[in-house]
Enzyme design. Sequence first.
Site, mmCIF file in Angstrom:
data_model
loop_
_atom_site.group_PDB
_atom_site.id
_atom_site.type_symbol
_atom_site.label_atom_id
_atom_site.label_comp_id
_atom_site.label_asym_id
_atom_site.label_seq_id
_atom_site.Cartn_x
_atom_site.Cartn_y
_atom_site.Cartn_z
ATOM 1 N N GLU A 27 -10.939 -32.241 -12.455
ATOM 2 C CA GLU A 27 -10.656 -32.756 -11.339
ATOM 3 C C GLU A 27 -10.272 -34.382 -11.241
ATOM 4 O O GLU A 27 -10.245 -35.229 -10.218
ATOM 5 C CB GLU A 27 -11.806 -32.387 -10.329
ATOM 6 C CG GLU A 27 -12.093 -31.251 -9.969
ATOM 7 C CD GLU A 27 -12.909 -31.018 -9.029
ATOM 8 O OE1 GLU A 27 -13.042 -31.081 -7.754
ATOM 9 O OE2 GLU A 27 -14.313 -30.615 -9.207
ATOM 10 N N SER A 159 -12.123 -27.820 -6.572
ATOM 11 C CA SER A 159 -10.865 -27.808 -6.337
ATOM 12 C C SER A 159 -10.166 -26.670 -6.500
ATOM 13 O O SER A 159 -9.022 -26.477 -6.845
ATOM 14 C CB SER A 159 -10.183 -28.783 -7.128
ATOM 15 O OG SER A 159 -10.722 -30.323 -6.555
ATOM 16 N N TYR A 225 -3.795 -29.495 -2.574
ATOM 17 C CA TYR A 225 -3.304 -30.976 -2.876
ATOM 18 C C TYR A 225 -1.673 -31.086 -2.825
ATOM 19 O O TYR A 225 -1.213 -32.060 -3.141
ATOM 20 C CB TYR A 225 -3.912 -31.345 -4.348
ATOM 21 C CG TYR A 225 -5.248 -31.141 -4.324
ATOM 22 C CD1 TYR A 225 -6.230 -32.071 -3.610
ATOM 23 C CD2 TYR A 225 -6.078 -30.254 -5.070
ATOM 24 C CE1 TYR A 225 -7.346 -32.113 -3.655
ATOM 25 C CE2 TYR A 225 -7.346 -30.148 -5.010
ATOM 26 C CZ TYR A 225 -8.036 -31.146 -4.383
ATOM 27 O OH TYR A 225 -9.564 -31.040 -4.425
ATOM 28 N N ARG A 264 -20.210 -31.840 1.894
ATOM 29 C CA ARG A 264 -19.152 -30.643 2.742
ATOM 30 C C ARG A 264 -19.436 -29.596 2.402
ATOM 31 O O ARG A 264 -19.884 -29.080 1.297
ATOM 32 C CB ARG A 264 -17.659 -31.143 2.309
ATOM 33 C CG ARG A 264 -16.931 -30.639 3.602
ATOM 34 C CD ARG A 264 -15.145 -30.657 2.932
ATOM 35 N NE ARG A 264 -15.098 -29.682 1.977
ATOM 36 C CZ ARG A 264 -14.301 -29.600 0.883
ATOM 37 N NH1 ARG A 264 -13.909 -31.015 0.459
ATOM 38 N NH2 ARG A 264 -14.168 -28.710 0.103
ATOM 39 N N ASP A 266 -18.345 -25.478 2.691
ATOM 40 C CA ASP A 266 -17.156 -24.373 3.057
ATOM 41 C C ASP A 266 -17.681 -23.025 3.305
ATOM 42 O O ASP A 266 -18.784 -22.575 2.675
ATOM 43 C CB ASP A 266 -16.354 -24.471 1.803
ATOM 44 C CG ASP A 266 -15.697 -25.734 1.254
ATOM 45 O OD1 ASP A 266 -15.748 -26.684 1.943
ATOM 46 O OD2 ASP A 266 -15.383 -25.936 0.123
ATOM 47 N N GLU A 279 -20.170 -22.640 -0.588
ATOM 48 C CA GLU A 279 -20.356 -23.502 -1.398
ATOM 49 C C GLU A 279 -20.817 -24.819 -0.815
ATOM 50 O O GLU A 279 -20.301 -25.097 0.349
ATOM 51 C CB GLU A 279 -19.469 -23.820 -2.867
ATOM 52 C CG GLU A 279 -18.171 -24.271 -2.053
ATOM 53 C CD GLU A 279 -17.308 -24.390 -3.403
ATOM 54 O OE1 GLU A 279 -17.634 -24.195 -4.475
ATOM 55 O OE2 GLU A 279 -16.139 -24.759 -3.297
ATOM 56 N N ASN A 281 -20.160 -28.839 -1.442
ATOM 57 C CA ASN A 281 -19.661 -29.901 -2.284
ATOM 58 C C ASN A 281 -20.390 -31.308 -2.402
ATOM 59 O O ASN A 281 -20.676 -31.721 -0.980
ATOM 60 C CB ASN A 281 -18.360 -30.291 -1.871
ATOM 61 C CG ASN A 281 -17.676 -28.893 -2.055
ATOM 62 O OD1 ASN A 281 -16.942 -28.607 -2.974
ATOM 63 N ND2 ASN A 281 -17.383 -27.988 -0.889
ATOM 64 N N GLY A 285 -13.555 -34.709 -1.747
ATOM 65 C CA GLY A 285 -12.554 -35.532 -1.972
ATOM 66 C C GLY A 285 -12.559 -36.667 -0.934
ATOM 67 O O GLY A 285 -12.991 -36.382 0.170
#
Length: 316
Positions: A27, A159, A225, A264, A266, A279, A281, A285
């Site tokens: 990443e 990612s 992205y 974060r 998800d 998951e 994070n 980002g």
Amino acid sequence: MIDAPLIATEQLKQETIAVLFGGDSAERDVSLNSGAAVVKGLESLGYRVLAIDTQGFSLTDLHALKVDRVFIALHGRGGEDGCLQGALEYMKLPYTGSGVLGSALSMDKVRSKQLFKASGVPTAAFHVLNREDYQQADLSAILVHLGGKVMVKPAKEGSSIGMSIASDAEQLQQAVDLALKFDQQVLIEQWLSGAEYTVSILGEQALPAIRMETPNEFYDYQAKYQSQTTLYHCPCGLNEQQESQLQSLALQAFQSTGAKGWGRVDVMQDELGNWQVLEVNTVPGMTESSLVPKAAKQAGFSFAELTQRILQLSAV
């Protein structure tokens, strides 16, 4: 719920803040962008910042540079998995985000799923394959057990790297082969057909949820992205009660892995509309267009204010 204590900005502005980004993980490109944005945000508020790409950098040089505190903007292995956090603790340097254990557990999708189940956090059914027992696995039986369609993921990548969908044994073998290029362990997860949401966490606060919408079959690297067609809905379209339930679930999942500071979570809905956590994070980002800044903007934080709040929540 009591908010985490905030470090005074007056104290932080007396310190030298190293923003660590880049590195050597898969990443790296995303991290370079995150680091540049964080540096810009902190500098705009008058912080004394050192921008450091950790690729080829020795952490011991942080003392020589008279660094007082570290803002971690490294995604993936080496920066998000507890390794860097342990090194910084050994060096007695405070840093942003989760500690060693919370970082390591959140980065490991398999351990996270096991913790979710143990904590009563709903998560899709799954099967784990290790490289050493892959050849003996009955892929057709795994597929049937998980409903005939699955998502295959490396255990410790972010990612959406190395992820793919499979709906027959040949596709599953190809998907596992791809995932094993990135990790020794692979997570095979029951396919979820509902909408995908993400909830950003700042201290003890869950920020407004975002719903992601993509024409791709799933929210993959390209959709995250590169695509110009991915849509981000914030407000997310849920009613107040539904969003409150989603935020509470995200906080529960975040706390179940020992994550703290910021991050974060998800989450997806299954075909019946039930929430299933994907998951956690711990270093998401942080470009101006990333998901956490989008949610923070909806909550009233500018990008620069968000970087400052993350810094204020860092370990003392």
